[in-house]
Motif scaffolding. Structure first.
Motif, PDB file in Angstrom:
ATOM      1  N   ASP A 225       0.983  -1.325  -0.022  1.00  0.00           N
ATOM      2  CA  ASP A 225       0.103   0.069   0.134  1.00  0.00           C
ATOM      3  C   ASP A 225       0.825   1.366  -0.113  1.00  0.00           C
ATOM      4  O   ASP A 225       1.799   1.344   0.821  1.00  0.00           O
ATOM      5  CB  ASP A 225      -1.083   0.072   1.081  1.00  0.00           C
ATOM      6  CG  ASP A 225      -1.820   1.152   1.371  1.00  0.00           C
ATOM      7  OD1 ASP A 225      -2.569   1.190   0.669  1.00  0.00           O
ATOM      8  OD2 ASP A 225      -1.456   2.092   2.044  1.00  0.00           O
ATOM      9  N   ARG A 226       0.787   2.011  -1.229  1.00  0.00           N
ATOM     10  CA  ARG A 226       1.436   3.292  -1.122  1.00  0.00           C
ATOM     11  C   ARG A 226       1.392   4.223  -0.117  1.00  0.00           C
ATOM     12  O   ARG A 226       2.155   5.321   0.248  1.00  0.00           O
ATOM     13  CB  ARG A 226       1.338   3.744  -2.702  1.00  0.00           C
ATOM     14  CG  ARG A 226       1.925   2.985  -3.753  1.00  0.00           C
ATOM     15  CD  ARG A 226       3.322   2.647  -3.615  1.00  0.00           C
ATOM     16  NE  ARG A 226       3.910   2.038  -4.683  1.00  0.00           N
ATOM     17  CZ  ARG A 226       4.247   0.720  -4.631  1.00  0.00           C
ATOM     18  NH1 ARG A 226       4.078   0.029  -3.749  1.00  0.00           N
ATOM     19  NH2 ARG A 226       4.564   0.221  -5.665  1.00  0.00           N
ATOM     20  N   ILE A 227       0.146   4.380   0.323  1.00  0.00           N
ATOM     21  CA  ILE A 227      -0.184   5.258   1.504  1.00  0.00           C
ATOM     22  C   ILE A 227       0.480   4.922   2.868  1.00  0.00           C
ATOM     23  O   ILE A 227       1.022   5.790   3.291  1.00  0.00           O
ATOM     24  CB  ILE A 227      -1.707   5.283   1.844  1.00  0.00           C
ATOM     25  CG1 ILE A 227      -2.457   5.958   0.674  1.00  0.00           C
ATOM     26  CG2 ILE A 227      -2.052   6.231   2.952  1.00  0.00           C
ATOM     27  CD1 ILE A 227      -3.854   5.850   0.485  1.00  0.00           C
ATOM     28  N   ALA A 228       0.460   3.494   3.039  1.00  0.00           N
ATOM     29  CA  ALA A 228       1.346   3.203   4.144  1.00  0.00           C
ATOM     30  C   ALA A 228       2.895   3.535   4.023  1.00  0.00           C
ATOM     31  O   ALA A 228       3.660   3.960   4.809  1.00  0.00           O
ATOM     32  CB  ALA A 228       1.212   1.813   4.299  1.00  0.00           C
ATOM     33  N   VAL A 229       3.523   3.261   2.641  1.00  0.00           N
ATOM     34  CA  VAL A 229       4.644   3.676   2.366  1.00  0.00           C
ATOM     35  C   VAL A 229       5.109   5.201   2.667  1.00  0.00           C
ATOM     36  O   VAL A 229       5.902   5.402   3.329  1.00  0.00           O
ATOM     37  CB  VAL A 229       4.904   3.226   0.925  1.00  0.00           C
ATOM     38  CG1 VAL A 229       6.594   3.775   0.486  1.00  0.00           C
ATOM     39  CG2 VAL A 229       5.173   1.778   0.840  1.00  0.00           C
ATOM     40  N   LYS A 230       4.196   5.823   2.382  1.00  0.00           N
ATOM     41  CA  LYS A 230       4.612   7.316   2.401  1.00  0.00           C
ATOM     42  C   LYS A 230       4.734   7.674   3.839  1.00  0.00           C
ATOM     43  O   LYS A 230       5.361   8.586   4.306  1.00  0.00           O
ATOM     44  CB  LYS A 230       3.284   8.047   1.657  1.00  0.00           C
ATOM     45  CG  LYS A 230       3.259   9.639   1.982  1.00  0.00           C
ATOM     46  CD  LYS A 230       4.379  10.463   1.446  1.00  0.00           C
ATOM     47  CE  LYS A 230       4.300  11.947   1.620  1.00  0.00           C
ATOM     48  NZ  LYS A 230       5.602  12.696   1.789  1.00  0.00           N
ATOM     49  N   ALA A 231       3.557   7.062   4.505  1.00  0.00           N
ATOM     50  CA  ALA A 231       3.420   7.566   6.103  1.00  0.00           C
ATOM     51  C   ALA A 231       4.667   6.956   6.876  1.00  0.00           C
ATOM     52  O   ALA A 231       5.285   7.718   7.555  1.00  0.00           O
ATOM     53  CB  ALA A 231       2.224   6.653   6.557  1.00  0.00           C
ATOM     54  N   VAL A 232       5.157   5.737   6.402  1.00  0.00           N
ATOM     55  CA  VAL A 232       6.429   5.201   7.191  1.00  0.00           C
ATOM     56  C   VAL A 232       7.540   6.102   6.626  1.00  0.00           C
ATOM     57  O   VAL A 232       8.459   6.430   7.427  1.00  0.00           O
ATOM     58  CB  VAL A 232       6.558   3.806   6.593  1.00  0.00           C
ATOM     59  CG1 VAL A 232       8.051   3.353   6.898  1.00  0.00           C
ATOM     60  CG2 VAL A 232       5.527   2.966   7.203  1.00  0.00           C
ATOM     61  N   MET A 233       7.755   6.687   5.319  1.00  0.00           N
ATOM     62  CA  MET A 233       8.941   7.356   4.932  1.00  0.00           C
ATOM     63  C   MET A 233       8.829   8.664   5.856  1.00  0.00           C
ATOM     64  O   MET A 233       9.864   9.174   6.327  1.00  0.00           O
ATOM     65  CB  MET A 233       8.919   7.523   3.491  1.00  0.00           C
ATOM     66  CG  MET A 233       9.368   6.343   2.852  1.00  0.00           C
ATOM     67  SD  MET A 233       9.775   6.661   1.077  1.00  0.00           S
ATOM     68  CE  MET A 233       8.284   6.968   0.384  1.00  0.00           C
ATOM     69  N   ASP A 234       7.616   9.224   5.969  1.00  0.00           N
ATOM     70  CA  ASP A 234       7.415  10.550   6.549  1.00  0.00           C
ATOM     71  C   ASP A 234       7.823  10.310   8.281  1.00  0.00           C
ATOM     72  O   ASP A 234       8.609  11.163   8.832  1.00  0.00           O
ATOM     73  CB  ASP A 234       5.882  10.912   6.598  1.00  0.00           C
ATOM     74  CG  ASP A 234       5.695  11.575   5.219  1.00  0.00           C
ATOM     75  OD1 ASP A 234       6.532  12.038   4.336  1.00  0.00           O
ATOM     76  OD2 ASP A 234       4.355  11.669   5.038  1.00  0.00           O
TER      77      ASP A 234
END
Length: 89
Positions: free
Chosen positions: A50-59
């Motif tokens: 899930d790309r939303i999860a990826v973005k949240a983790v990177m943030d």
């Protein structure tokens, strides 16, 4: 011990991490339970992380915005290898 002879322990497989891939691997490991799936009658097909999860983790990891695109590209390579194994029939 106690009359039982145990076999020698198996070696744990290891993998080499290429230089420069550490951040992408860390993001992948943090997102390892965020797979998008399609459930059929007899099997599950993994589509990707899930790309939303990826973005949240990177943030949350504090990866600068200007480095996130490159990290995502590296993550996609790791994801492709995982998908190959997960969707093996």
């Amino acid at each position: 011990m106690f009359g039982v002879e145990l076999p020698p322990p198996e070696e744990v497989p290891t993998a080499e991490i290429w230089p420069g891939q550490e951040t992408a691997l860390a993001v992948f490991m943090h997102c390892c339970n965020q797979w998008r799936t399609v459930v059929g009658q007899v099997s599950v097909f993994y589509q990707g992380i899930d790309r939303i999860a990826v973005k949240a983790v990177m943030d949350m990891m504090g990866i600068p915005a200007e480095d996130q695109h490159e990290t995502l590209n590296k993550l996609r390579c790791i994801e492709a290898g995982a998908l190959e194994l997960l969707n093996k029939r």
